[in-house]
Design a protein around this motif. Structure first.
Motif, PDB file in Angstrom:
ATOM      1  N   ALA A  52      -1.670  14.108   8.566  1.00 20.16           N
ATOM      2  CA  ALA A  52      -2.641  13.524   7.635  1.00 20.16           C
ATOM      3  C   ALA A  52      -2.731  14.353   6.363  1.00 20.16           C
ATOM      4  CB  ALA A  52      -4.015  13.459   8.300  1.00 20.16           C
ATOM      5  N   THR A  53      -3.015  13.664   5.241  1.00 26.03           N
ATOM      6  CA  THR A  53      -3.213  14.370   3.975  1.00 26.03           C
ATOM      7  C   THR A  53      -4.674  14.247   3.545  1.00 26.03           C
ATOM      8  OG1 THR A  53      -2.728  12.410   2.646  1.00 26.03           O
ATOM      9  CG2 THR A  53      -0.852  13.820   3.245  1.00 26.03           C
ATOM     10  N   VAL A  54      -5.096  15.201   2.721  1.00 23.93           N
ATOM     11  CA  VAL A  54      -6.457  15.133   2.201  1.00 23.93           C
ATOM     12  C   VAL A  54      -6.564  13.966   1.220  1.00 23.93           C
ATOM     13  CG1 VAL A  54      -8.256  16.350   0.918  1.00 23.93           C
ATOM     14  CG2 VAL A  54      -6.794  17.603   2.524  1.00 23.93           C
TER      15      VAL A  54
ATOM     16  N   ALA B 204     -15.327   9.850   6.299  1.00 20.50           N
ATOM     17  CA  ALA B 204     -14.209  10.779   6.060  1.00 20.50           C
ATOM     18  C   ALA B 204     -14.738  12.206   5.936  1.00 20.50           C
ATOM     19  CB  ALA B 204     -13.467  10.384   4.800  1.00 20.50           C
ATOM     20  N   ASP B 205     -14.089  13.124   6.640  1.00 21.61           N
ATOM     21  CA  ASP B 205     -14.638  14.475   6.704  1.00 21.61           C
ATOM     22  C   ASP B 205     -14.428  15.315   5.459  1.00 21.61           C
ATOM     23  OD1 ASP B 205     -15.968  14.933   9.244  1.00 21.61           O
ATOM     24  OD2 ASP B 205     -14.051  14.353  10.119  1.00 21.61           O
ATOM     25  N   THR B 206     -13.330  15.094   4.743  1.00 23.77           N
ATOM     26  CA  THR B 206     -13.089  16.006   3.622  1.00 23.77           C
ATOM     27  C   THR B 206     -13.889  15.615   2.378  1.00 23.77           C
ATOM     28  OG1 THR B 206     -11.174  14.843   2.706  1.00 23.77           O
ATOM     29  CG2 THR B 206     -10.733  16.461   4.435  1.00 23.77           C
TER      30      THR B 206
ATOM     31  N   PHE C  95       0.818  -1.220   0.000  1.00 23.95           N
ATOM     32  CA  PHE C  95       0.000   0.000   0.000  1.00 23.95           C
ATOM     33  C   PHE C  95       0.848   1.265   0.000  1.00 23.95           C
ATOM     34  CE2 PHE C  95      -2.444  -3.351   1.978  1.00 23.95           C
ATOM     35  CZ  PHE C  95      -3.642  -3.269   1.290  1.00 23.95           C
ATOM     36  N   VAL C  96       0.264   2.297  -0.563  1.00 26.94           N
ATOM     37  CA  VAL C  96       0.892   3.618  -0.501  1.00 26.94           C
ATOM     38  C   VAL C  96       0.902   4.075   0.949  1.00 26.94           C
ATOM     39  CG1 VAL C  96       0.608   6.060  -1.118  1.00 26.94           C
ATOM     40  CG2 VAL C  96       0.201   4.278  -2.842  1.00 26.94           C
ATOM     41  N   PHE C  97       2.033   4.598   1.360  1.00 22.12           N
ATOM     42  CA  PHE C  97       2.192   5.129   2.709  1.00 22.12           C
ATOM     43  C   PHE C  97       2.358   6.637   2.585  1.00 22.12           C
ATOM     44  CE2 PHE C  97       5.309   5.822   6.355  1.00 22.12           C
ATOM     45  CZ  PHE C  97       4.359   5.696   7.356  1.00 22.12           C
TER      46      PHE C  97
ATOM     47  N   GLY D 106       0.159   8.235   6.812  1.00 20.72           N
ATOM     48  CA  GLY D 106       0.184   7.035   7.643  1.00 20.72           C
ATOM     49  C   GLY D 106      -0.812   7.047   8.788  1.00 20.72           C
ATOM     50  N   THR D 107      -1.593   8.100   8.909  1.00 19.25           N
ATOM     51  CA  THR D 107      -2.477   8.190  10.082  1.00 19.25           C
ATOM     52  C   THR D 107      -3.644   7.217  10.012  1.00 19.25           C
ATOM     53  OG1 THR D 107      -3.789   9.993   9.138  1.00 19.25           O
ATOM     54  CG2 THR D 107      -1.908  10.620  10.506  1.00 19.25           C
ATOM     55  N   ASP D 108      -3.957   6.759   8.828  1.00 16.27           N
ATOM     56  CA  ASP D 108      -4.934   5.671   8.714  1.00 16.27           C
ATOM     57  C   ASP D 108      -4.227   4.328   8.624  1.00 16.27           C
ATOM     58  OD1 ASP D 108      -7.662   6.351   8.794  1.00 16.27           O
ATOM     59  OD2 ASP D 108      -7.502   7.389   6.886  1.00 16.27           O
ATOM     60  N   LEU D 109      -3.227   4.290   7.773  1.00 16.73           N
ATOM     61  CA  LEU D 109      -2.587   3.014   7.470  1.00 16.73           C
ATOM     62  C   LEU D 109      -1.972   2.375   8.717  1.00 16.73           C
ATOM     63  CD1 LEU D 109      -2.077   1.178   5.060  1.00 16.73           C
ATOM     64  CD2 LEU D 109       0.103   2.347   4.697  1.00 16.73           C
TER      65      LEU D 109
HETATM   66  C1  LIG Z   1      -6.322  10.164  16.038  1.00 16.33           C
HETATM   67  C2  LIG Z   1      -6.922  10.195  14.674  1.00 16.33           C
HETATM   68  C3  LIG Z   1      -8.018  10.992  14.434  1.00 16.33           C
HETATM   69  C4  LIG Z   1      -8.603  11.043  13.168  1.00 16.33           C
HETATM   70  N1  LIG Z   1      -9.678  11.844  12.982  1.00 16.33           N
HETATM   71  C5  LIG Z   1     -10.255  11.899  11.762  1.00 16.33           C
HETATM   72  C6  LIG Z   1     -11.382  12.731  11.521  1.00 16.33           C
HETATM   73  O1  LIG Z   1     -11.857  13.451  12.400  1.00 16.33           O
HETATM   74  N2  LIG Z   1     -11.949  12.717  10.288  1.00 16.33           N
HETATM   75  C7  LIG Z   1     -11.455  11.958   9.281  1.00 16.33           C
HETATM   76  O2  LIG Z   1     -11.996  12.006   8.193  1.00 16.33           O
HETATM   77  N3  LIG Z   1     -10.381  11.167   9.474  1.00 16.33           N
HETATM   78  C8  LIG Z   1      -9.772  11.107  10.679  1.00 16.33           C
HETATM   79  N4  LIG Z   1      -8.682  10.292  10.878  1.00 16.33           N
HETATM   80  C9  LIG Z   1      -8.225   9.423   9.797  1.00 16.33           C
HETATM   81  C10 LIG Z   1      -7.019   9.932   9.002  1.00 16.33           C
HETATM   82  O3  LIG Z   1      -6.243  10.818   9.754  1.00 16.33           O
HETATM   83  C11 LIG Z   1      -7.430  10.615   7.722  1.00 16.33           C
HETATM   84  O4  LIG Z   1      -8.169   9.759   6.918  1.00 16.33           O
HETATM   85  C12 LIG Z   1      -6.204  11.114   6.942  1.00 16.33           C
HETATM   86  O5  LIG Z   1      -6.610  12.131   6.073  1.00 16.33           O
HETATM   87  C13 LIG Z   1      -5.471  10.050   6.167  1.00 16.33           C
HETATM   88  O6  LIG Z   1      -4.367  10.624   5.497  1.00 16.33           O
HETATM   89  P1  LIG Z   1      -2.915  10.006   5.542  1.00 16.33           P
HETATM   90  O7  LIG Z   1      -2.073  10.847   4.665  1.00 16.33           O
HETATM   91  O8  LIG Z   1      -2.449   9.846   6.909  1.00 16.33           O
HETATM   92  O9  LIG Z   1      -3.211   8.602   4.879  1.00 16.33           O
HETATM   93  P2  LIG Z   1      -2.444   7.202   4.964  1.00 16.33           P
HETATM   94  O10 LIG Z   1      -2.731   6.571   6.268  1.00 16.33           O
HETATM   95  O11 LIG Z   1      -1.035   7.331   4.592  1.00 16.33           O
HETATM   96  O12 LIG Z   1      -3.233   6.444   3.839  1.00 16.33           O
HETATM   97  C14 LIG Z   1      -4.602   6.150   3.914  1.00 16.33           C
HETATM   98  C15 LIG Z   1      -4.981   5.230   2.768  1.00 16.33           C
HETATM   99  O13 LIG Z   1      -4.890   5.905   1.524  1.00 16.33           O
HETATM  100  C16 LIG Z   1      -3.941   5.295   0.660  1.00 16.33           C
HETATM  101  N5  LIG Z   1      -3.242   6.398   0.015  1.00 16.33           N
HETATM  102  C17 LIG Z   1      -2.682   7.477   0.604  1.00 16.33           C
HETATM  103  N6  LIG Z   1      -2.184   8.315  -0.314  1.00 16.33           N
HETATM  104  C18 LIG Z   1      -2.420   7.751  -1.503  1.00 16.33           C
HETATM  105  C19 LIG Z   1      -2.144   8.152  -2.844  1.00 16.33           C
HETATM  106  N7  LIG Z   1      -1.517   9.277  -3.103  1.00 16.33           N
HETATM  107  N8  LIG Z   1      -2.548   7.340  -3.843  1.00 16.33           N
HETATM  108  C20 LIG Z   1      -3.181   6.186  -3.595  1.00 16.33           C
HETATM  109  N9  LIG Z   1      -3.466   5.744  -2.364  1.00 16.33           N
HETATM  110  C21 LIG Z   1      -3.087   6.535  -1.325  1.00 16.33           C
HETATM  111  C22 LIG Z   1      -3.077   4.466   1.570  1.00 16.33           C
HETATM  112  O14 LIG Z   1      -2.517   3.379   0.896  1.00 16.33           O
HETATM  113  C23 LIG Z   1      -4.078   4.025   2.614  1.00 16.33           C
HETATM  114  O15 LIG Z   1      -4.806   2.981   2.124  1.00 16.33           O
HETATM  115  C24 LIG Z   1      -8.073  10.250  12.131  1.00 16.33           C
HETATM  116  C25 LIG Z   1      -6.959   9.443  12.379  1.00 16.33           C
HETATM  117  C26 LIG Z   1      -6.378   9.419  13.628  1.00 16.33           C
HETATM  118  C27 LIG Z   1      -5.180   8.564  13.861  1.00 16.33           C
END
Ligand SMILES: Cc1cc2nc3c(=O)[nH]c(=O)nc-3n(C[C@H](O)[C@H](O)[C@H](O)COP(=O)(O)OP(=O)(O)OC[C@H]3O[C@@H](n4cnc5c(N)ncnc54)[C@H](O)[C@@H]3O)c2cc1C
Lengths: 287, 768
Positions: free
Chosen positions: A109-111, A122-124, A27-29, A32-35
């Protein structure tokens, strides 16, 4: 925590190749806040992660009056949240960004990660759907652009094929006659996943609603539009009675489930309340 | 104020001041060592295989694949651990415990119970090996609600105890003549109440490390409130003398009562270390702190009370049923304390109480801040509000009329010295101008017409010390060093409350040295005097008095020695800020260090003193005044403002006391509005064992809290009249919120948590 292997890609091409060649469970990292949470909680089997954070060109944010706002896959929620442009032109997205997790989470976290995870809550996603955003997708053979409403195929599922990577998102420009809002319902004021989220984008011409998009989060497998409610409002002055009727319609259009966060009935009720409130708030943009 | 023993009045140098806590620098710099930070050479990691069924016999368990997995060093099952029936909460001086646990059994009693344990060279490998253990279960019918568990023919969870899934025989309390009481009542109120399953969710998950040395001595680091109890039970179950078990606990990230059990993982960790001859660490995941930790007992209460038209409460009939979960743990204590508490708070001459505690196939409930009283006072206080409504009286007035007062007998059966509830209530009524609040304009704000506001009052009292259930004892050793600094040795655990700071303040005050000159040694059972554990809001009250006694003896010895050196009699001299001086001639003085040191013909001194204190109990009191806003469209209740008025006797450290109150309120708001550890009533599975869906209020959700601490009713049993404060704040906040919701929307809720769906549903039913 389960063990997994970490790979760092320097280019999109290399990342895509790794994603294909390392086989399943790769998986793409991004932030990482979800992964990482999914790995730790054993919600997802992961053997390899491909870190895309060193790939150049994925961190840009641009705006122009014809294309709108474009941001790359690595742009964090926190960065966007603090842009005055986003605050002024995309108050619905801004409200979603500001409600996501905590400051620490938003700085990581990224959008794009938020939409690729494709969580129903997901909020966004609702504001991006209400605004008619586009998703830019890279593969080694071509680049494609997908309207965000067509990006999701189910809870946690997207149209992304093996080796495809989202490079960024474009949100159309916001004219002066457009009002927007995003309201999130949860039991806490921060660090809360939404029980229901409602985004509204509407255009007013001489006191009449010329267009409106209502996007409903956490009440279906994917974020839903409420097309019948929208149709009921187009061409009206968005007076209280019209809004009330449309909000009732939106309640019919959603397909919530019951879980520990709320019952289906309660979620449906909140779609009604939040739809009404979001329209009201969107109209206040002009006031 | 009514006091039998005079409390010494004096000017304080250190007590009553918010001195800098002794642990603050370490904590903010991250230097503080918690058990989880400790690494031992060659250390292995232990993990527990947990049952995926709520009630079953283990027919077969195959560990061969796990044992063969590279990196795995040992696997334990019920077939290779000692089979010793033991207490879950082995308070050595309590009669109210249940022996119903084995380290591992061939029976599973709740979903998530440990059935095997693995030690491996990494946490990941241990975790992976768990999946390789194959368990074959023979499912047994399970019960998840006390009502079902007590039905005739219900499946029995244990074959020990009184039977019928009761943890102990029903607790019965009778005072006066209940029938006469009801016959004289002008009206009777009757209702049922239900409390959910809040979980303490302490920041630091349970963790321990076991290390055996060449002499077969076990050193055991563990995050516990009761290190001597852990030592005792480990020694008993492992068949060791107490000299061969050393328990260590330094900093802790909270416990809230729940860390006073002895847990399955603690035995397993010690046994894995013994088996492998290597140190083993076991650390819970957050999921495990829910499943294998302890929560508050869910409770069903039936309450019937008779009142006179002048507001006099004349009869109280109450039945309480506490859900113990799969093991007894603190069930007996909680049932006894929670039930007997209902003899009091609001005075009533004719009382009949019956408390039961019932096993169910759900995770274990244990000790938790408020210990059974949170549940019973929720019912008592809400029904008192209902009586006021019925009488057309202001609830404040009715509560004031009925609150316990001087001369009343405490739930513990002894007279209370220092009654503070009346004064707390009066103070709050004055400060808030309650009468004006009651008669305020209630028209909704046209900008937010869906919002209704309300104010409510909740009252509580709570004992410091577990007397008479446990015959308590506090111990302290105080030594003075040759440079005039002082060392206090105490077994009291530091959960993070600042207890050691308070103890050091007491020693410095009593002895006459500076606060900075007192060092505290704690948390090593080989070194410090025996300690009963940090619970029952008693550390400052109980150990504080013992420390004061020991410090007083050291002071006397120092004065005697200085008198000899100054050639005056010891009653002519005084000791203050580390200086000894002749009271009448302050210039004739010497430092404590000079007094201690050798001089011609006098060798250096070695002064060590012990203090042992066996208290009864003091009671602390509080009235919470709470404002809520109810959104009538979403059902969301928001607590806007809380004015907690507490009487805690003498305040030793004001900021720490205030911190306890604010923290208790935060936890109590969670319990009342958002927190509930949910168990699937079909399978016994945990539905929200994690912080994503177990909703604790966070700082953003906190209302304004304007804490008022009164020193109105000191108890001579505590140092300079100090009483407990740890548990009190979590008790009064709940009913104050429920009563405020009633004031806002005219709907009575008899349960917690009161979630938005409940509010919305009730509003609809009411047709609002
Ligand atoms: C404490 C906590 C609170 C949170 N609160 C909220 C909240 O209030 N609302 C909400 O919506 N979310 C929340 N989240 C979830 C999370 O933070 C968000 O979904 C965040 O935007 C994910 O972004 P990321 O960059 O960390 O994704 P990652 O964890 O890196 O990736 C998430 C998924 O997307 C895939 N991915 C990522 N980038 C790409 C890319 N460029 N191309 C293809 N696939 C990709 C990854 O493989 C993985 O499957 C929370 C998480 C935590 C830990």
């Amino acid at each position: 925590m389960r063990r997994f292997d970490y790979h760092r890609a320097e280019t999109l091409e290399q990342a895509s190749r790794l994603l294909t060649e390392l086989g399943d469970d790769t998986f793409v990292f991004n932030g990482g806040t979800d992964l990482l949470v999914e790995i730790r909680e054993r919600l997802r089997r992961v053997r390899n992660v491909v870190d895309i954070k060193q790939i150049p060109g994925l961190s840009d944010i641009t705006y122009d009056e014809t294309r709108g706002l474009t941001f790359g896959a690595l742009v964090t929620v926190g960065r966007l949240e603090n842009l005055s442009l986003v605050r002024q032109r995309y108050p619905n997205l801004r409200s979603a960004l500001a409600s996501l997790g905590s400051i620490q989470v938003r700085n990581r976290a990224t959008v794009v990660g938020n939409i690729c995870r494709a969580s129903p809550s997901a909020d966004t996603i609702p504001p991006l759907v209400a605004d008619g955003a586009f998703v830019h997708i890279y593969s080694r053979t071509d680049m494609r652009v997908v309207p965000i409403a067509e990006f999701f195929t189910g809870a946690g599922k997207t149209v992304l094929a093996k080796g495809e990577i989202v490079t960024g998102i474009t949100v159309p420009p916001a004219a002066d006659n457009i009002g927007k809002a995003y309201l999130k319902h949860g039991r806490r004021k921060a660090m809360e996943l939404s029980t229901v989220g409602v985004a509204v984008s509407l255009a007013m011409e001489e006191g009449v609603c010329s267009d409106i998009r209502i996007a409903l989060g956490a009440v279906g497998a994917t974020v839903l539009r409420a097309p019948q409610a929208e149709a009921m409002l187009r061409g009206t002055r968005l007076d209280a009675a019209a809004v009330r009727n449309a909000a009732d319609k939106a309640m019919e259009e959603c397909t919530p489930i019951s879980n520990v966060r709320a019952s289906a009935d309660y979620r449906r009720d909140m779609v009604g309340v939040l739809t009404g409130r979001a329209i009201k708030q969107a109209l206040e943009t002009f006031a | 104020m009514n006091m039998t023993t005079p409390i010494e009045q004096r000017e304080f140098r250190i007590v009553g001041k918010s001195v800098k806590r002794d642990d603050v620098l370490e904590k903010v710099t991250g230097e503080a060592q918690y058990t989880g930070d400790i690494k031992r050479p060659g250390m292995l990691y232990g993990k527990i295989k947990r049952a995926s069924i709520a009630h079953a016999r283990i027919k077969a368990i195959d560990v061969s694949k796990a044992l063969a997995y590279p990196g795995v060093k040992a696997v334990l099952t019920h077939q290779n651990v000692p089979r010793v029936l033991h207490y879950g909460s082995p308070h050595p001086r309590s009669a109210s415990c249940t022996k119903d646990q084995y380290i591992l059994d061939d029976k599973v009693r709740f979903w998530g119970e440990g059935v095997a344990a693995v030690a491996a060279i990494s946490e990941e490998i241990a975790d992976e090996a768990l999946d390789l253990i194959e368990v074959e279960y023979e499912a047994l019918p399970a019960v998840f609600e006390p009502e079902d568990a007590v039905q005739p023919g219900a499946p029995l969870i244990h074959d020990v105890g009184p039977g019928g899934n009761l943890v102990l025989d029903p607790v019965r309390v009778n005072r006066g003549d209940i029938d006469k009481g009801f016959s004289e009542a002008d009206f009777i109120l009757e209702g049922t109440f239900a409390g959910g399953r809040p979980h303490p969710a302490y920041m630091e998950p349970n963790v321990c490390i076991a290390d055996w040395d060449g002499s077969n001595k076990l050193t055991f680091w563990t995050s516990t409130q009761t290190s001597f109890m852990v030592r005792g039970i480990l020694a008993e179950v492992l068949g060791l003398p107490l000299t061969k078990v050393r328990v260590l606990v330094d900093h802790m990230g909270g416990g809230f009562g729940a860390k006073q059990d002895v847990f399955q993982h603690e035995f397993l960790c010690a046994l894995l270390a013994k088996e492998t001859r290597r140190p083993v660490k076991m650390e819970f995941t957050r999921h495990e702190t829910f499943v294998a930790g302890r929560s508050r007992h869910p409770c069903r209460i039936w309450l019937k009370q008779g009142f006179k038209n002048d507001g006099t409460l004349i009869a109280r009939d109450m039945k309480l049923v506490y859900d113990s979960g799969a093991y007894g743990s603190h069930g007996p204590g909680v049932t006894i304390v929670g039930t007997t508490a209902a003899t009091s708070l609001y005075r009533c001459e004719n009382v009949r109480l019956e408390g039961r505690c019932v096993y169910t196939n759900t995770p274990v409930n244990g000790a938790f801040r408020g210990y059974g009283v949170v549940q019973s006072y929720y019912a008592l206080d809400i029904q008192m509000d209902e009586a006021a409504e019925r009488l057309g009286m202001d609830p404040a007035e009715l509560k004031l009329k009925n609150v316990v007062r001087a001369g009343d007998i405490a739930p513990s059966g002894h007279p209370i010295i220092g009654h503070g509830l009346e004064i707390c209530l009066k103070h709050g009524i004055d400060v808030l101008n309650w009468k004006r609040l009651r008669s305020r304009d209630r028209t909704p704000d046209p900008k937010r017409p869906q919002i209704r506001k309300g104010w409510g009052i909740g009252c509580e009292m709570h004992g410091s010390s577990a007397y008479p259930g446990i015959k308590e004892q506090g111990n302290a050793t105080v030594k003075i060093n040759e440079d005039g600094t002082v060392t206090l040795l105490t077994g009291a655990a530091g959960l993070g409350t600042g207890a050691h700071t308070a103890l050091a303040q007491i020693v410095a005050e009593e002895l006459g040295v500076r606060f900075e000159d007192v060092g505290v040694i704690h948390g090593d059972t080989d070194v410090v005097p025996w300690d009963i554990g940090a619970f029952a809001s008693h550390t400052t009250y109980l150990v504080g008095t013992a420390a004061k006694m020991a410090a007083g003896k050291v002071r006397a010895a120092v004065l005697e020695r200085a008198a000899m050196k100054l050639q005056v009699s010891s009653d002519e001299i005084d000791l203050c800020d580390g200086k000894v001086f002749v009271a009448a001639e302050p210039d004739r003085a010497m430092t404590v260090s000079e007094a201690m040191g050798p001089s011609r013909g006098i060798p250096a001194a070695n002064i060590v003193a012990n203090g042992t204190y066996e208290p009864t109990k003091s009671y602390s009191f509080a009235a919470h005044f709470t404002e809520v806003e109810v959104d009538t469209e979403t059902g969301i209740v928001e607590v806007k403002r809380v004015v907690p008025v507490h009487d805690v006797g003498r305040v030793i450290h004001p900021i720490a006391a205030q911190g306890q109150i604010e923290g208790g309120i935060q936890q109590g708001i969670g319990h009342t509005l958002t927190e509930d550890y949910l168990i699937d009533k079909k399978t016994g599975r945990s539905l929200n064992a994690g912080l994503v869906d177990y909703k604790m209020p966070l700082s953003m959700d906190m209302p304004d809290i304007e804490t008022i601490i009164l020193e109105a009713a000191p108890d001579p049993g505590g140092p300079w009249g100090a009483k407990g404060v740890g548990e009190d704040p979590i008790i009064a906040i709940g009913p104050s919120i429920a009563n405020a919701i009633y004031d806002a929307i005219g709907i009575r809720f008899h349960h917690y948590p009161i979630i938005p769906e409940d509010v919305l549903k009730a509003l609809r039913e009411k047709g609002a």
